[in-house]
Write a protein that holds these residues in place. Sequence first.
Motif, PDB file in Angstrom:
ATOM      1  N   PHE A  82     -22.416 -20.506 -73.260  1.00  0.00           N
ATOM      2  CA  PHE A  82     -21.769 -21.762 -72.795  1.00  0.00           C
ATOM      3  C   PHE A  82     -22.862 -22.743 -71.948  1.00  0.00           C
ATOM      4  CE2 PHE A  82     -18.698 -18.392 -73.338  1.00  0.00           C
ATOM      5  CZ  PHE A  82     -17.809 -18.554 -74.213  1.00  0.00           C
ATOM      6  N   GLU A  83     -22.467 -23.913 -71.758  1.00  0.00           N
ATOM      7  CA  GLU A  83     -23.227 -24.699 -70.930  1.00  0.00           C
ATOM      8  C   GLU A  83     -22.643 -25.832 -70.506  1.00  0.00           C
ATOM      9  OE1 GLU A  83     -25.515 -28.030 -73.382  1.00  0.00           O
ATOM     10  OE2 GLU A  83     -26.291 -26.120 -73.822  1.00  0.00           O
ATOM     11  N   ILE A  84     -22.914 -26.157 -69.102  1.00  0.00           N
ATOM     12  CA  ILE A  84     -22.468 -27.401 -68.367  1.00  0.00           C
ATOM     13  C   ILE A  84     -23.501 -28.309 -68.033  1.00  0.00           C
ATOM     14  CG2 ILE A  84     -20.302 -26.359 -67.798  1.00  0.00           C
ATOM     15  CD1 ILE A  84     -21.580 -26.018 -64.738  1.00  0.00           C
ATOM     16  N   ARG A 116     -16.031 -20.921 -67.378  1.00  0.00           N
ATOM     17  CA  ARG A 116     -16.462 -22.335 -67.087  1.00  0.00           C
ATOM     18  C   ARG A 116     -15.775 -22.709 -65.511  1.00  0.00           C
ATOM     19  NH1 ARG A 116     -16.158 -26.648 -71.354  1.00  0.00           N
ATOM     20  NH2 ARG A 116     -17.875 -25.477 -72.211  1.00  0.00           N
ATOM     21  N   ASP A 117     -14.643 -22.222 -65.335  1.00  0.00           N
ATOM     22  CA  ASP A 117     -13.927 -22.647 -63.858  1.00  0.00           C
ATOM     23  C   ASP A 117     -14.624 -21.958 -62.749  1.00  0.00           C
ATOM     24  OD1 ASP A 117     -11.212 -23.334 -62.360  1.00  0.00           O
ATOM     25  OD2 ASP A 117     -11.663 -21.147 -62.069  1.00  0.00           O
ATOM     26  N   TRP A 143     -25.189 -20.037 -69.675  1.00  0.00           N
ATOM     27  CA  TRP A 143     -24.950 -18.570 -69.234  1.00  0.00           C
ATOM     28  C   TRP A 143     -24.050 -18.130 -70.570  1.00  0.00           C
ATOM     29  CZ3 TRP A 143     -22.070 -22.589 -68.039  1.00  0.00           C
ATOM     30  CH2 TRP A 143     -20.596 -22.605 -68.373  1.00  0.00           C
ATOM     31  N   TRP A 144     -24.091 -16.594 -70.471  1.00  0.00           N
ATOM     32  CA  TRP A 144     -23.375 -15.780 -71.492  1.00  0.00           C
ATOM     33  C   TRP A 144     -22.243 -15.236 -71.043  1.00  0.00           C
ATOM     34  CZ3 TRP A 144     -25.470 -15.341 -76.577  1.00  0.00           C
ATOM     35  CH2 TRP A 144     -26.486 -15.869 -76.726  1.00  0.00           C
ATOM     36  N   ALA A 145     -21.022 -15.306 -71.857  1.00  0.00           N
ATOM     37  CA  ALA A 145     -19.837 -14.556 -71.517  1.00  0.00           C
ATOM     38  C   ALA A 145     -19.149 -14.162 -72.747  1.00  0.00           C
ATOM     39  CB  ALA A 145     -18.895 -15.386 -70.741  1.00  0.00           C
ATOM     40  N   PRO A 182     -11.929 -18.570 -76.732  1.00  0.00           N
ATOM     41  CA  PRO A 182     -11.592 -19.637 -75.809  1.00  0.00           C
ATOM     42  C   PRO A 182     -11.182 -19.305 -74.420  1.00  0.00           C
ATOM     43  CG  PRO A 182     -10.816 -19.672 -78.159  1.00  0.00           C
ATOM     44  CD  PRO A 182     -11.001 -18.480 -78.106  1.00  0.00           C
ATOM     45  N   LEU A 183     -10.255 -18.362 -74.331  1.00  0.00           N
ATOM     46  CA  LEU A 183      -9.582 -18.298 -72.857  1.00  0.00           C
ATOM     47  C   LEU A 183     -10.684 -17.840 -72.061  1.00  0.00           C
ATOM     48  CD1 LEU A 183      -7.536 -17.768 -70.947  1.00  0.00           C
ATOM     49  CD2 LEU A 183      -7.057 -15.562 -71.676  1.00  0.00           C
ATOM     50  N   ASP A 184     -11.773 -16.923 -72.587  1.00  0.00           N
ATOM     51  CA  ASP A 184     -12.780 -16.580 -71.564  1.00  0.00           C
ATOM     52  C   ASP A 184     -13.721 -17.776 -71.484  1.00  0.00           C
ATOM     53  OD1 ASP A 184     -12.468 -13.686 -71.542  1.00  0.00           O
ATOM     54  OD2 ASP A 184     -13.003 -13.450 -73.368  1.00  0.00           O
ATOM     55  N   MET A 185     -13.903 -18.648 -72.268  1.00  0.00           N
ATOM     56  CA  MET A 185     -14.736 -19.833 -72.239  1.00  0.00           C
ATOM     57  C   MET A 185     -14.117 -20.556 -70.699  1.00  0.00           C
ATOM     58  SD  MET A 185     -15.073 -23.207 -74.320  1.00  0.00           S
ATOM     59  CE  MET A 185     -13.215 -23.695 -73.970  1.00  0.00           C
TER      60      MET A 185
END
Length: 287
Positions: free
Chosen positions: A182-184, A248-249, A235-237, A241-244
């Motif tokens: 994921f990324e922000i 992210r939060d 980062w990796w997780a 979708p819920l884990d995303m």
Amino acid sequence: MEFFSPLYEKLESMWAGLVKLLPLIAIAAFTLLLTWLLARLFCSAFKATLEKSKLRKSLKELFITLLKSTVWTLGVLIAITIIFPSLTPAKLLTALGLGSVAVGLAFKDIFENFFAGILIMLRKPMRIGDYVQCEGIEGKVESISVRETYLRQTDDQLILVPNSFLFKNPVSILTDKALRRFEIIVGVAYGENVDQARSVIEQAFHEIAIIEKSKPIEVYAREFNSSSLDFTVRWWAASTPLDMHITRDQVVTSVKAALDNKNIEIPFPYRTLTFKEPLSIVNKKGE
């Protein structure tokens, strides 16, 4: 009465023919009943056998459906042959060949989805329980039938997607692996030290337990934005979708707290206004 005489004779002939066919119809009905029993018996036995195998659920359902279709096809053909003895297997096959052209044209979409469903079931990547995306449609695969695929969205709505749609278009399988990246985007003020800001962002991830620590945390200076210097943070997780949303939060919260603790500014957008003519300053009294 003479006027109705031909009609009466015709009806009488038809009735006599129907009476002669009654025993054959009864035998054909018994054949269909036997076909139903055999289909249930064979499918139950085959299903019990498949339960011991390691095949995917979609493939098991496909094999059971094909077995049931085969048994019923043979049963119906035998029943038709019983009622109409003049129809030989060769004639039936010829009739089916000619009729299949018309049926294929009339039910093109149905057959297209049927064969697409078989190919989807044979493909290994998409499994029951996977989260997938396709042309703006996203959901968890609940079931794959021979005509459509059932996708359950995260808001619990159910979408029935034609198999041909999934087969023809690119499909992103979000949970193909247990982890995904994921990324922000994080922006800091131009007056801040770039290396210090990068280090603070990286250290913020040490406090987050839910992310995968065996994978690298990546922080790259991205671009010069209108009011900030932007970093791409990756980062990796876990891949659902819920884990995303959960990760992210926590990432946004931790990065914000870390930057605030080091007094590194996360700027608001700045706007510089220019005017063609000089502006006059007027005080409260209008002077």
